[in-house]
Scaffold this motif. Sequence first.
Motif, PDB file in Angstrom:
ATOM      1  N   MET A  71      -7.658 -50.408  58.973  1.00  0.00           N
ATOM      2  CA  MET A  71      -7.266 -50.185  60.127  1.00  0.00           C
ATOM      3  C   MET A  71      -7.348 -48.811  60.896  1.00  0.00           C
ATOM      4  O   MET A  71      -8.254 -48.673  62.308  1.00  0.00           O
ATOM      5  CB  MET A  71      -5.875 -50.713  60.427  1.00  0.00           C
ATOM      6  CG  MET A  71      -5.854 -52.372  60.680  1.00  0.00           C
ATOM      7  SD  MET A  71      -7.511 -53.225  61.045  1.00  0.00           S
ATOM      8  CE  MET A  71      -7.568 -55.046  60.372  1.00  0.00           C
ATOM      9  N   LEU A  72      -7.364 -48.037  59.485  1.00  0.00           N
ATOM     10  CA  LEU A  72      -7.170 -46.557  60.431  1.00  0.00           C
ATOM     11  C   LEU A  72      -8.757 -46.028  60.336  1.00  0.00           C
ATOM     12  O   LEU A  72      -9.018 -45.306  61.695  1.00  0.00           O
ATOM     13  CB  LEU A  72      -6.646 -45.523  59.324  1.00  0.00           C
ATOM     14  CG  LEU A  72      -7.084 -44.072  59.438  1.00  0.00           C
ATOM     15  CD1 LEU A  72      -6.301 -43.629  60.674  1.00  0.00           C
ATOM     16  CD2 LEU A  72      -6.325 -43.433  58.191  1.00  0.00           C
ATOM     17  N   GLY A  73      -9.566 -46.774  59.874  1.00  0.00           N
ATOM     18  CA  GLY A  73     -10.883 -46.870  60.110  1.00  0.00           C
ATOM     19  C   GLY A  73     -11.330 -47.115  61.483  1.00  0.00           C
ATOM     20  O   GLY A  73     -12.493 -46.327  62.106  1.00  0.00           O
ATOM     21  N   LEU A  74     -11.158 -48.384  61.589  1.00  0.00           N
ATOM     22  CA  LEU A  74     -11.535 -49.002  62.172  1.00  0.00           C
ATOM     23  C   LEU A  74     -11.251 -48.028  64.226  1.00  0.00           C
ATOM     24  O   LEU A  74     -11.917 -48.267  65.204  1.00  0.00           O
ATOM     25  CB  LEU A  74     -11.275 -50.762  62.974  1.00  0.00           C
ATOM     26  CG  LEU A  74     -11.189 -51.199  64.063  1.00  0.00           C
ATOM     27  CD1 LEU A  74     -12.367 -50.953  63.874  1.00  0.00           C
ATOM     28  CD2 LEU A  74     -10.584 -52.674  64.160  1.00  0.00           C
ATOM     29  N   GLY A  75      -9.996 -47.815  63.596  1.00  0.00           N
ATOM     30  CA  GLY A  75      -9.752 -46.911  65.126  1.00  0.00           C
ATOM     31  C   GLY A  75     -10.161 -45.581  65.397  1.00  0.00           C
ATOM     32  O   GLY A  75     -10.826 -45.375  66.528  1.00  0.00           O
ATOM     33  N   ILE A  81      -8.250 -51.759  73.901  1.00  0.00           N
ATOM     34  CA  ILE A  81      -9.073 -52.480  72.861  1.00  0.00           C
ATOM     35  C   ILE A  81      -8.220 -52.162  71.900  1.00  0.00           C
ATOM     36  O   ILE A  81      -7.681 -52.686  71.050  1.00  0.00           O
ATOM     37  CB  ILE A  81     -10.676 -52.152  73.008  1.00  0.00           C
ATOM     38  CG1 ILE A  81     -11.199 -52.837  74.208  1.00  0.00           C
ATOM     39  CG2 ILE A  81     -11.805 -52.558  71.645  1.00  0.00           C
ATOM     40  CD1 ILE A  81     -12.450 -52.262  74.534  1.00  0.00           C
ATOM     41  N   THR A  82      -7.895 -50.248  71.072  1.00  0.00           N
ATOM     42  CA  THR A  82      -7.411 -49.695  70.671  1.00  0.00           C
ATOM     43  C   THR A  82      -5.913 -50.255  70.279  1.00  0.00           C
ATOM     44  O   THR A  82      -5.608 -50.865  69.382  1.00  0.00           O
ATOM     45  CB  THR A  82      -7.357 -48.313  71.001  1.00  0.00           C
ATOM     46  OG1 THR A  82      -8.888 -48.787  71.164  1.00  0.00           O
ATOM     47  CG2 THR A  82      -6.652 -47.733  69.327  1.00  0.00           C
ATOM     48  N   PHE A  83      -5.269 -50.608  71.110  1.00  0.00           N
ATOM     49  CA  PHE A  83      -3.653 -51.082  71.290  1.00  0.00           C
ATOM     50  C   PHE A  83      -3.978 -52.459  71.423  1.00  0.00           C
ATOM     51  O   PHE A  83      -2.683 -53.068  69.847  1.00  0.00           O
ATOM     52  CB  PHE A  83      -2.888 -51.147  72.696  1.00  0.00           C
ATOM     53  CG  PHE A  83      -1.402 -51.824  72.913  1.00  0.00           C
ATOM     54  CD1 PHE A  83      -0.984 -51.094  72.363  1.00  0.00           C
ATOM     55  CD2 PHE A  83      -1.711 -52.720  73.133  1.00  0.00           C
ATOM     56  CE1 PHE A  83       0.843 -51.690  72.153  1.00  0.00           C
ATOM     57  CE2 PHE A  83      -0.023 -53.867  72.741  1.00  0.00           C
ATOM     58  CZ  PHE A  83       0.517 -52.813  72.636  1.00  0.00           C
ATOM     59  N   ILE A  84      -4.976 -53.229  70.995  1.00  0.00           N
ATOM     60  CA  ILE A  84      -5.178 -54.937  71.064  1.00  0.00           C
ATOM     61  C   ILE A  84      -4.992 -55.074  69.626  1.00  0.00           C
ATOM     62  O   ILE A  84      -4.709 -55.717  68.353  1.00  0.00           O
ATOM     63  CB  ILE A  84      -5.651 -55.482  71.733  1.00  0.00           C
ATOM     64  CG1 ILE A  84      -5.525 -55.732  72.960  1.00  0.00           C
ATOM     65  CG2 ILE A  84      -5.807 -57.263  71.149  1.00  0.00           C
ATOM     66  CD1 ILE A  84      -6.210 -56.618  74.005  1.00  0.00           C
ATOM     67  N   VAL A  85      -6.058 -53.712  68.997  1.00  0.00           N
ATOM     68  CA  VAL A  85      -6.482 -54.217  66.977  1.00  0.00           C
ATOM     69  C   VAL A  85      -5.796 -53.536  66.693  1.00  0.00           C
ATOM     70  O   VAL A  85      -5.070 -54.503  65.144  1.00  0.00           O
ATOM     71  CB  VAL A  85      -8.088 -53.070  67.533  1.00  0.00           C
ATOM     72  CG1 VAL A  85      -7.601 -52.516  65.320  1.00  0.00           C
ATOM     73  CG2 VAL A  85      -9.197 -53.625  67.467  1.00  0.00           C
ATOM     74  N   LEU A  86      -4.616 -52.274  66.471  1.00  0.00           N
ATOM     75  CA  LEU A  86      -3.625 -52.209  66.260  1.00  0.00           C
ATOM     76  C   LEU A  86      -2.241 -53.070  66.148  1.00  0.00           C
ATOM     77  O   LEU A  86      -1.690 -53.003  65.562  1.00  0.00           O
ATOM     78  CB  LEU A  86      -2.755 -50.149  67.248  1.00  0.00           C
ATOM     79  CG  LEU A  86      -3.735 -49.512  66.685  1.00  0.00           C
ATOM     80  CD1 LEU A  86      -2.855 -48.429  67.250  1.00  0.00           C
ATOM     81  CD2 LEU A  86      -4.311 -49.107  65.084  1.00  0.00           C
TER      82      LEU A  86
END
Length: 330
Positions: free
Chosen positions: A246-250, A310-315
């Motif tokens: 998830m860090l890499g995805l962010g 989008i970033t908030f939803i992913v996290l």
Amino acid sequence: MADVAISGGAGGVGAISARSKTLDRLRLDDAVFRQLTRAAAIGVLLLLSGVIISLIQGSLGALGAFGFSFLTDERWNPVTEKFGALAPIYGTVVTSFIAMLIAVPVGLFISMFLTELCPMWLRRPIGIAIELLAGIPSIIYGIWGLFVFAPLLQQTLQPFLITLFGPLPILSSLFAGPPYGIGVLTAGLILAIMVLPFITSISRDVFEAVPPVLKEAAYGIGCTTWEVVRRVVLPYARVGVIGGVMLGLGRALGETMAVTFVIGNAHRVSASILAPGTTISATIANEFTEAVGDLYTSSLIALGLILFVITFIVLAAARYMLLRIERRIG
């Protein structure tokens, strides 16, 4: 005897007074420490709230003018002031998906090799190389991608993919078009290289934290290295692995300069990943200084708000997944 008693009593009072002063000083230090940590935590919340409020206020003009169609419209025409966020959203999601599709398995394989198979004399050079990849500025990745990597793909990989998947019904549209060199696929590959060190480093650290007794017990009952990694190491370290992913995805979602160099910066949605495209970050970086008019500026700020969501939803999804895993583990 009386003098001795008086002096002893005075000494006892002095010791009690010194102890009281020490306790008061410790209480004061603890209170100051508590207030400082609380102020730091509240400061983060205030900073985040300020960013959210600024994005919402700045994007009200575009959202009020275009409504929900801002998310579904592909057009981006500053001359006619018709703006849509579909192409940048599509490019952001697709490039990040390509990056994670490549970086996650490669990063995990590198981590497994370093912790289970790599000779001791080789671990440190590979680890240093990974850390150096993480320290390279993104603009260097972009320059290298534009002048070295993109021409290499144009001459080798992209013609091969077009020839290989051309006769297939569905994959032919996915790899259609001339080999430009730059495009969505190139941006995804650059992002994969950029996020690979983060996934590899975190996965390596959590793999090394697995108790050796668990692996030794698995080897003792006859398990192979692959079985030990699959049934012992990965289950034990899956929370940390997901955190690294998830860090890499962010990082992939928010990357700007490297993607701007190699994606082509075309506001259109194409089924082919070889075609040029754009991302939210690349659009903002390219056009914010040239934005003329309130609606144009508001549309760019609205793109920033969409990227934040989008970033908030992913996290949030990652956090929910980790909570479920922790509950299952107990």
